[in-house]
Motif scaffolding. Structure first.
Motif, mmCIF file in Angstrom:
data_model
loop_
_atom_site.group_PDB
_atom_site.id
_atom_site.type_symbol
_atom_site.label_atom_id
_atom_site.label_comp_id
_atom_site.label_asym_id
_atom_site.label_seq_id
_atom_site.Cartn_x
_atom_site.Cartn_y
_atom_site.Cartn_z
ATOM 1 N N MET A 1 0.825 -1.211 0.000
ATOM 2 C CA MET A 1 0.000 0.000 0.000
ATOM 3 C C MET A 1 0.855 1.256 0.000
ATOM 4 O O MET A 1 0.524 2.252 -0.652
ATOM 5 N N LYS A 2 1.939 1.216 0.731
ATOM 6 C CA LYS A 2 2.813 2.385 0.774
ATOM 7 C C LYS A 2 3.409 2.671 -0.605
ATOM 8 O O LYS A 2 3.580 3.837 -0.997
ATOM 9 N N GLN A 3 3.705 1.625 -1.363
ATOM 10 C CA GLN A 3 4.212 1.815 -2.719
ATOM 11 C C GLN A 3 3.148 2.452 -3.611
ATOM 12 O O GLN A 3 3.445 3.371 -4.392
ATOM 13 N N VAL A 4 1.911 1.980 -3.511
ATOM 14 C CA VAL A 4 0.828 2.534 -4.321
ATOM 15 C C VAL A 4 0.541 3.976 -3.911
ATOM 16 O O VAL A 4 0.336 4.856 -4.758
ATOM 17 N N ALA A 5 0.538 4.238 -2.596
ATOM 18 C CA ALA A 5 0.299 5.597 -2.105
ATOM 19 C C ALA A 5 1.351 6.560 -2.631
ATOM 20 O O ALA A 5 1.043 7.720 -2.975
ATOM 21 N N ASN A 6 2.568 6.106 -2.739
ATOM 22 C CA ASN A 6 3.646 6.960 -3.250
ATOM 23 C C ASN A 6 3.444 7.292 -4.728
ATOM 24 O O ASN A 6 3.836 8.372 -5.189
ATOM 25 N N ARG A 7 2.843 6.361 -5.460
ATOM 26 C CA ARG A 7 2.534 6.654 -6.862
ATOM 27 C C ARG A 7 1.395 7.661 -6.975
ATOM 28 O O ARG A 7 1.361 8.481 -7.893
ATOM 29 N N ILE A 8 0.440 7.593 -6.057
ATOM 30 C CA ILE A 8 -0.697 8.520 -6.088
ATOM 31 C C ILE A 8 -0.261 9.927 -5.716
ATOM 32 O O ILE A 8 -0.616 10.915 -6.376
ATOM 33 N N ARG A 9 0.536 10.003 -4.664
ATOM 34 C CA ARG A 9 1.036 11.304 -4.202
ATOM 35 C C ARG A 9 2.421 11.071 -3.626
ATOM 36 O O ARG A 9 2.544 10.623 -2.473
ATOM 37 N N PRO A 10 3.473 11.331 -4.398
ATOM 38 C CA PRO A 10 4.842 11.018 -3.951
ATOM 39 C C PRO A 10 5.148 11.577 -2.565
ATOM 40 O O PRO A 10 4.860 12.733 -2.263
ATOM 41 N N GLY A 11 5.717 10.696 -1.735
ATOM 42 C CA GLY A 11 6.115 11.098 -0.391
ATOM 43 C C GLY A 11 4.991 11.121 0.619
ATOM 44 O O GLY A 11 5.210 11.481 1.783
ATOM 45 N N SER A 12 3.790 10.709 0.238
ATOM 46 C CA SER A 12 2.640 10.803 1.153
ATOM 47 C C SER A 12 2.536 9.587 2.046
ATOM 48 O O SER A 12 3.040 8.513 1.743
ATOM 49 N N THR A 13 1.875 9.760 3.169
ATOM 50 C CA THR A 13 1.470 8.640 4.009
ATOM 51 C C THR A 13 0.219 8.008 3.403
ATOM 52 O O THR A 13 -0.384 8.544 2.462
ATOM 53 N N LEU A 14 -0.197 6.861 3.947
ATOM 54 C CA LEU A 14 -1.422 6.234 3.468
ATOM 55 C C LEU A 14 -2.622 7.165 3.670
ATOM 56 O O LEU A 14 -3.472 7.295 2.778
ATOM 57 N N ALA A 15 -2.674 7.806 4.822
ATOM 58 C CA ALA A 15 -3.794 8.708 5.112
ATOM 59 C C ALA A 15 -3.803 9.898 4.163
ATOM 60 O O ALA A 15 -4.867 10.352 3.720
ATOM 61 N N GLU A 16 -2.633 10.419 3.827
ATOM 62 C CA GLU A 16 -2.558 11.563 2.915
ATOM 63 C C GLU A 16 -2.966 11.165 1.500
ATOM 64 O O GLU A 16 -3.647 11.927 0.802
#
Length: 571
Positions: free
Chosen positions: A278-293
């Motif tokens: 999930m952290k990898q996917v979240a980084n693609r959605i918004r680089p450097g973001s947490t899951l919540a962000e």
């Protein structure tokens, strides 16, 4: 559903095993009319289930007698051997739970008689004046049914079996909502108002319906008072049920004798694996973001939003219809009757989340996907829910349950209509979410994050549910209150801080776990076995392995416990 519709003839030949199973469904329907409506067994729609101690005892005696009869019957085919094993495992556990006092004491916020008595009206036909006459007759019996339930809860309390105060208070709140005591109109008054739009409903019938609705609302209000004033003082504050109770419930929900401590450790490993992806996917959605962000970014994106509950239902229906059309004849054999799947918003007052109700035996009532949302909620994020539609609909519960119903030539009525094992069913539905990813339906990173969050949530359920009820220690290296023992407060904190699921849903979930021990882990533990079965079949068949054939064999066999499933698909 019309009470005049005749049941189809048993389609499983003259086998004694199938005949006993078919007869059991018919006899059980008489003793449990609410379940008869859920199953689509006709003839009992004017009645409600007797939830008194005597009613529970009558159903237990029926089950024990059928077990003796089927135990003495000799199977002649592999299908009959499986049917006998399925019946003995499921009905045997029903008897075991009754003898342990669990059925008469049943009270929780998600699935117990008090919800069944209310929700059964959602499944009744309401298109004609005759339909409303049946509803009126059944509605008039709601106060008596609640009186019987009250007697069972007091009977159980005298034996020391009372649900925890969390469940008693939560159910009281639900009853008050349905009674119209927490603002708004009662569920029953809203329900019968729909009769005014049906041609042929006489003034006398409308009067009877309003009278029945008022009486049912008063009865639910009085039941809430009983829970708060009479049962709550006898309810334990401790939520954990302990290992012995939990083992029985775990066997009921999974159909397997599990090593609970191994399952707890596996749950932690699975949670960590999904969290990392999930952290990898979240980084693609918004680089450097947490899951919540990343979740907040998706929530704010208009591409993933619908406004209004009608719009949510329409979005569900469109996605469901597309899935049905596209997987048919490619990845699954789907007969014509299964091509109808209705998507609806559930009446308010129950827990938050989605659920499925199966079709009747003749498919005149189709399979239905229900979404229970807060009554005042109008904004919805679709990225969180795409995989839920696949879970509840296609290829999840709808294909699984409706395929079994359609197998009248091979399966008896118990297998088709009455056999439900959470580990088998919910495991398949979770496997279906993963399958749709494999088939390319979750390539969008927003939808993928939603699917992964659903799986993270189910892995967390394994950890939290087993952990809270067995009061296990939180292991080192988890980054969460290491060395402490699980409590409900820690369970809530973990779900709120380590998943990105809607906080309203999380709070409902903790109450669900604590009142329904052993059910929540059955999703991930069931999926684990489905995946293992597929990999074993691949290894055994090599180049001859065909995914569509694997699915066809699995679904047409009908529901069964996970231990039996392992024997069928692997052994």
């Amino acid at each position: 559903m019309s009470a005049s519709r005749s049941a189809p003839a048993p389609a499983s030949g003259s086998s004694v095993i199938h005949e006993i199973s078919d007869a059991f469904v018919n006899d059980y329907a008489v003793l449990d009319p609410s379940t008869a409506t859920y199953l689509g067994v006709p003839g009992q729609d004017e009645n409600l289930t007797d939830y008194s101690p005597e009613g529970h005892q009558a159903r237990a005696e029926l089950a024990a007698r059928a077990l003796r009869e089927i135990g003495a019957a000799e199977p002649a085919t592999d299908g009959e051997r499986l049917a006998k094993a399925v019946f003995q495992e499921r009905v045997g556990l029903d008897v075991e739970r009754h003898e342990a006092g669990l059925t008469t004491a049943s009270l929780n916020v998600i699935s117990s008689p008090v919800q069944d008595l209310r929700q059964v009206f959602d499944l009744m036909a309401s298109d004609t004046a005759d339909d409303w006459a049946v509803i009126s007759t059944r509605l008039a019996k709601a106060p008596q049914a609640l009186d019987g339930l009250r007697a069972s809860l007091l009977h159980s309390a005298d034996k020391g079996h009372v649900s925890a105060i969390r469940q008693v208070s939560g159910v009281a709140e639900q009853c008050e909502t349905w009674a119209g005591l927490r603002g708004g109109t009662s569920f029953f008054a809203t329900m019968v108002a729909a009769a005014d739009k049906v041609d042929g409903v006489s003034d006398a019938l409308r009067t009877d319906l309003r009278t029945g609705a008022d009486a049912a609302a008063r009865a639910y209000g009085e039941f809430a008072r009983f829970l708060r004033e009479e049962l709550a003082p006898r309810a334990p504050k401790r939520d954990a049920v302990g290992e012995d109770h939990y083992r029985l419930e775990s066997r009921y929900f999974t159909g397997a004798k599990l090593d609970l401590h191994e399952a707890y450790e596996w749950g932690w490993a699975e949670f960590s694996r999904i969290e990392a992806e999930m952290k990898q996917v979240a980084n693609r959605i918004r680089p450097g973001s947490t899951l919540a962000e990343a979740a907040a970014a998706l929530d704010a994106d208009p591409r993933y939003r619908v406004h209004g509950q009608d719009a949510l239902a329409a979005w569900m229906q469109q996605l469901s219809d597309r899935a049905l059309a596209e997987v048919r004849d490619v990845h699954f054999d789907i007969p014509d009757p299964l091509m109808r799947l209705e998507c609806k918003i559930a009446p308010p007052g129950g827990g938050v989340g989605a659920y499925y109700t199966g079709p009747t035996d003749d498919f005149s009532r189709p399979g239905r996907m229900w979404w229970s949302v807060p009554a005042d909620r109008e904004e919805f994020s679709t990225w969180r829910e795409v995989s839920t539609v696949y879970h509840e609909g296609v290829p999840g519960h709808h294909l699984q349950i409706a395929t079994a119903v359609h197998q009248a030539a091979e399966l008896n009525r118990f297998q088709r209509l009455m056999c439900w094992v959470s580990g088998y069913g919910e495991g398949w539905a979770l496997y279906s979410e993963r399958l749709m990813r494999e088939l390319g339906y979750l390539d969008d990173d927003g939808d993928l994050l939603g699917m992964l969050d659903a799986h993270l949530f189910r892995a967390a359920r394994v950890v939290v549910d087993i952990g809270m009820h067995l009061e296990l220690e939180i292991p080192k290296g988890t980054g969460f209150h290491e060395g402490e023992r699980w409590t409900p407060d820690l369970g809530l904190e973990f779900m709120l801080t380590r998943t990105i699921t809607d906080p309203t849903h999380v709070r409902d979930e903790i109450d669900r776990y604590l009142g329904w021990p052993g059910q929540a882990p059955s999703y991930k533990l069931g999926e684990r076995l489905w995946l293992a079965a597929r990999e074993e079949a691949k290894a055994r068949q090599g180049a001859d392995f065909d995914l569509k054939s694997f699915h066809t064999k699995a679904l047409r066999a009908g529901a069964m416990g996970l231990d039996l499933l392992r024997e069928q698909m692997i052994g």
